[in-house]
Every structure is written in structure tokens, then in C-alpha cells.
Design a protein around this motif. Structure first.
Motif, short mmCIF file in Angstrom:
data_model
loop_
_atom_site.label_atom_id
_atom_site.label_comp_id
_atom_site.label_asym_id
_atom_site.label_seq_id
_atom_site.Cartn_x
_atom_site.Cartn_y
_atom_site.Cartn_z
N LYS A 62 6.60 -7.14 -1.55
CA LYS A 62 6.38 -6.15 -2.62
C LYS A 62 4.92 -5.77 -2.72
N LEU A 65 4.18 -3.43 0.24
CA LEU A 65 4.79 -2.11 0.03
C LEU A 65 4.08 -1.34 -1.09
N GLN A 68 1.09 0.71 -0.06
CA GLN A 68 1.36 1.95 0.66
C GLN A 68 1.52 3.14 -0.28
N PHE A 72 9.68 2.46 -2.87
CA PHE A 72 10.45 1.55 -2.01
C PHE A 72 11.58 0.94 -2.80
N ASP A 73 12.57 0.42 -2.07
CA ASP A 73 13.72 -0.18 -2.73
C ASP A 73 13.95 -1.59 -2.18
N LYS A 75 16.05 -2.73 -0.06
CA LYS A 75 16.21 -2.75 1.39
C LYS A 75 14.84 -2.81 2.08
N ASP A 76 13.88 -2.06 1.57
CA ASP A 76 12.53 -2.09 2.12
C ASP A 76 11.88 -3.46 1.91
N ALA A 79 13.52 -5.95 4.35
CA ALA A 79 13.08 -5.75 5.73
C ALA A 79 11.65 -6.25 5.92
N THR A 80 10.79 -5.98 4.95
CA THR A 80 9.40 -6.44 5.05
C THR A 80 9.34 -7.95 4.95
#
Length: 99
Positions: A62, A65, A68, A72-73, A75-76, A79-80
Motif C-alpha cells: 500500500k 502504491l 505512485q 489502486f484496489d 487486486k493491485d 499483486a504488489t
């Protein structure tokens, strides 16, 4: 089986699975679920499975992300966090993989 297809397509030799634990490092219900998943995978695949502690990877994901400055959600985040788990595993085992 989709996982088996991905393993074959990408010539995967080791499966790294994030292992969740409680705040004090104790096993949790989620830990049991992940271990059961790994046992199921072992019944269908012959490659080695390695567990990697996933402590704080969602929080770190988090933070990354957020830097950036894009929406983001979950899923992001997942994945990260998965990429962080793999990165942590590779860092801890880099001498084994450099030979």
C-alpha cells in the motif's frame, strides 16, 4: 489446472507461497488454510514448495502504491504484495540462486 499450466509455460522450478502469521508470529486460521493449499498442490505437482513469511507485505504494498499517486484496489495491493514476497524470498536465498 491453471496453476499447473502456468508452471509449465514459464518453466517454474520452485513455487514460493506467502505464509501469513499473526502479529506475534503465531499460526492463524489463514496459516492453516495456506498450508492446506500447499498440501493440495503437492498432490498434483512435483516441484519444490517454499514458504516465505509475508509479514507486513500488504502494508508495504500500500505504501508503494500510494507513492505512485494513482488509484489502486485490493487486486493491485495483492499483486504488489506477491512481488514483495518473491523479492524477499530471492533476497534471503540469493547465494543459493547465484551458483
Amino acid at each position: 489446472h491453471q496453476l499447473k499450466t502456468l508452471i509449465i509455460e514459464h518453466s517454474i522450478t520452485t513455487l514460493v507461497i506467502g505464509l501469513p502469521r499473526g502479529l506475534d508470529g503465531q499460526e492463524t486460521e489463514q496459516t492453516t488454510t495456506v498450508r492446506a493449499f500447499a498440501d493440495d498442490v503437492r498432490q498434483h505437482l512435483t516441484l519444490p514448495i517454499q514458504f516465505q513469511d509475508e509479514a507486513l507485505t500488504s502494508i508495504r504494498a500500500k505504501e508503494i502504491l500510494s507513492l505512485q499517486k494513482q488509484p489502486f484496489d485490493k487486486k493491485d495491493v495483492d499483486a504488489t504484495a506477491a512481488s514483495l514476497i518473491l523479492s524477499d524470498y530471492l533476497e534471503e536465498h540469493k547465494e543459493e540462486h547465484s551458483a
